[in-house]
Design a protein around this motif. Sequence first.
Motif, mmCIF file in Angstrom:
data_model
loop_
_atom_site.group_PDB
_atom_site.id
_atom_site.type_symbol
_atom_site.label_atom_id
_atom_site.label_comp_id
_atom_site.label_asym_id
_atom_site.label_seq_id
_atom_site.Cartn_x
_atom_site.Cartn_y
_atom_site.Cartn_z
ATOM 1 N N ALA A 1 0.827 -1.210 0.000
ATOM 2 C CA ALA A 1 0.000 0.000 0.000
ATOM 3 C C ALA A 1 0.862 1.261 0.000
ATOM 4 C CB ALA A 1 -0.936 -0.015 1.211
ATOM 5 N N ALA A 2 1.956 1.233 0.775
ATOM 6 C CA ALA A 2 2.838 2.402 0.828
ATOM 7 C C ALA A 2 3.526 2.625 -0.516
ATOM 8 C CB ALA A 2 3.874 2.217 1.931
ATOM 9 N N LEU A 3 3.907 1.537 -1.186
ATOM 10 C CA LEU A 3 4.544 1.669 -2.491
ATOM 11 C C LEU A 3 3.564 2.211 -3.524
ATOM 12 C CD1 LEU A 3 7.027 1.235 -4.253
ATOM 13 C CD2 LEU A 3 6.291 -1.132 -4.617
ATOM 14 N N LYS A 4 2.327 1.764 -3.434
ATOM 15 C CA LYS A 4 1.307 2.272 -4.363
ATOM 16 C C LYS A 4 1.089 3.772 -4.159
ATOM 17 C CE LYS A 4 -3.368 1.261 -6.017
ATOM 18 N NZ LYS A 4 -4.557 0.371 -5.850
ATOM 19 N N GLU A 5 1.102 4.191 -2.907
ATOM 20 C CA GLU A 5 0.950 5.620 -2.624
ATOM 21 C C GLU A 5 2.129 6.409 -3.181
ATOM 22 O OE1 GLU A 5 0.483 8.598 1.274
ATOM 23 O OE2 GLU A 5 0.616 6.422 1.518
ATOM 24 N N LEU A 6 3.337 5.863 -3.047
ATOM 25 C CA LEU A 6 4.521 6.533 -3.575
ATOM 26 C C LEU A 6 4.445 6.669 -5.089
ATOM 27 C CD1 LEU A 6 7.425 7.646 -3.379
ATOM 28 C CD2 LEU A 6 8.232 5.273 -3.446
ATOM 29 N N VAL A 7 3.995 5.620 -5.775
ATOM 30 C CA VAL A 7 3.877 5.662 -7.227
ATOM 31 C C VAL A 7 2.921 6.778 -7.653
ATOM 32 C CG1 VAL A 7 3.017 4.402 -9.247
ATOM 33 C CG2 VAL A 7 4.488 3.248 -7.588
#
Length: 699
Positions: A79-85
């Motif tokens: 989820a955190a990586l998706k937010e970063l993207v």
Amino acid sequence: AMGAGASGGKNFSADQKKYLDSLVKDLQAHRGKAVVIAGEYQSPALHTLTVQINQAIGAIGQTVTYGDPVETDPQMQTAALKELVGEMNTGKVTMLMVLGANPVYSAPADFQMVGAFKNFLDAGGLGVHLGEYKDETSRYCQWHINQSHYLESWADARACDGTASIVQPLIEPLYNGKSPIDVIATLGDTPDTRAYDFVRQYWAASGQLKGANFEAQWRSALNSGFIPNTASSAKYMPAGKAAVTLAPVSDEMELIFRPDPSIYDGRFSNNAWLQEIAKPISKMSWDNAILVDVRTADSRKWKEGDVIEITTKAGKIELPVLKMPGHPPNSMTVYLGFGRSHSGRVGTGVGRDAYLLRTSDSPWIITPSSLKQVNQNYAICVSRSHTYKDAPKHPGVMEQYESQEAIDRGLVRTVVLEDLIRDHGKSIREGFEEPLRSETLYPNYDYSKENQWGMTIDATSCVGCNACVIACQSENNIATVGRFQQQIGREMLWLRIDTYYTGDVSNPRVSFLPIPCMNCENAPCEQVCPVGATVHSPEGLNVMVYNRCVGTRYCSNNCPYKVRRFNFLLYSDYDTPSLKLKNNPDVTVRSRGVMEKCTYCLQRISAARIKAEKEERPINDGDVVTACQQACPTEAISFGNINDPESKVSHQKRDMRNYSMLASVNTRPRTSYLAGVLNPNPELGNGPMPQVEEVDLSK
């Protein structure tokens, strides 16, 4: 689920009901001593059900304990990586530091990391990448920082139970590499502070090393390798009795993603040792493939080597088919970590990138939208035979040809525990009697004096993990040969692990057998060498004199165990400075045209002898530990002086399970095996193999 009538489901077959009833009875009879484990990639619902079962059989607090998690929840990371993207695509990120990761390669395909990085750079962002190699992610960063190896830097880590350990460097960084701690320190107020000082200051302030003398406790922790009393306390977590809903079983073909057994998620793809090692079970090297059940492949008319185009909602790739005995039906397994576009000289372009098929909502199991055959006869690099035949003792049961031959010749032997206790191992040796020592054309040597070295390998303990093979390769300067040379049978590994299947090809019993040089007392290789390059030592070792060898290969032809290796080409690198450091200075680096083989780690025997002579004492049991023995996680390998009746290896040589491979040839091998012990549930039967439909795997 653990109560009466546990197998009363309407959809269970008679065999499944019998199995479940026996399983429930067995678990209930061993309350507090058994454990049920779900795979780490299974769904939360299945893990919840597993906890409930363990609670029902009294395992929690006995065979199962719970503590605080050491790692961050993977779902939170996703989820955190998706937010970063999302923030990279909208220009909200001005500087991005990637420390030791490779998201462009390994992130879920639906995140479209390449596009996110391009948008980030187009918006004027600054990318900094820390890594041991320049990889797919470093291509989209302006700065690449050379990362030090973990054995070149200070850090700390935690074990699964929470115990803290101090990571200590063995050498200074070879290429002035920086650790993640070093990089993060540059962003703080003290950029010149060393990683060692950060680690030491943290534990000084943590209060874990209590007492007036911190320095003494710190030194003690460095010596022992861990910080005492840092394990998390065990917790009792009742699972409750709430109903758990599992996803219904689908008839559609499922695609399973798993990290590769050797190169993991791709981070070790530039390591030639790990690329060349034959994977457990599949025996595949330098490649990945679609692992599929034999009958499933046959029903779809897939032949081994056929190339299949797999399409999912994320993308598509092409992979060859590899039939696997015992693979779950109606499913396929593909290993991750291959198909690297920027991984150094070794790892670039090896295999196909299965990450292109993964999505963030289905990272481990997905249903492919289409499977289409696009090619035939792809040459998979596999170090095993693919020929199966009907087992003569159990008609209709398909077995690997080499496996059945190995059983018939007594190479691999197993015994049921009940039979072992009843006949004291007589059934293991029956039909495979060893010749008398006098039955030889050559004079018998008196081996009753001096140290006499021998080895035993416990087939019950071996799990085929390949740790011993890699340890042998590292210890003895064994070269890698590359895909093509290995494919045509020119591998150089001194130790191999043979895999044998018996029984139903869809549910076989698997046996692993490490095969080193047997160091035969009547060594057939010695008699045919025209220059005396392979000779026998007074301590019972079959040794090599490399500068005598002229490469006739007669010794290899005459070896019944096929454990000798020949340098067809100059595989060793004598010139590259960094590669000189990887070689063991106590072992000769062989050149082209030389025969080589296992030496029982002669250099370690010599080191132990010198130390014992300095201390004016005999070599004690345990002073000599071979590389394969040292690396074995299950302690399946034992080595020592067989003239010492109290040594561990002597005790195992006298064990009722002990047998010699190909004893009838009268080679008198110093390496012997302990037969595998089976302990099946008596309610499920130990009789003949089940009758199954005939499958012609030669097609």
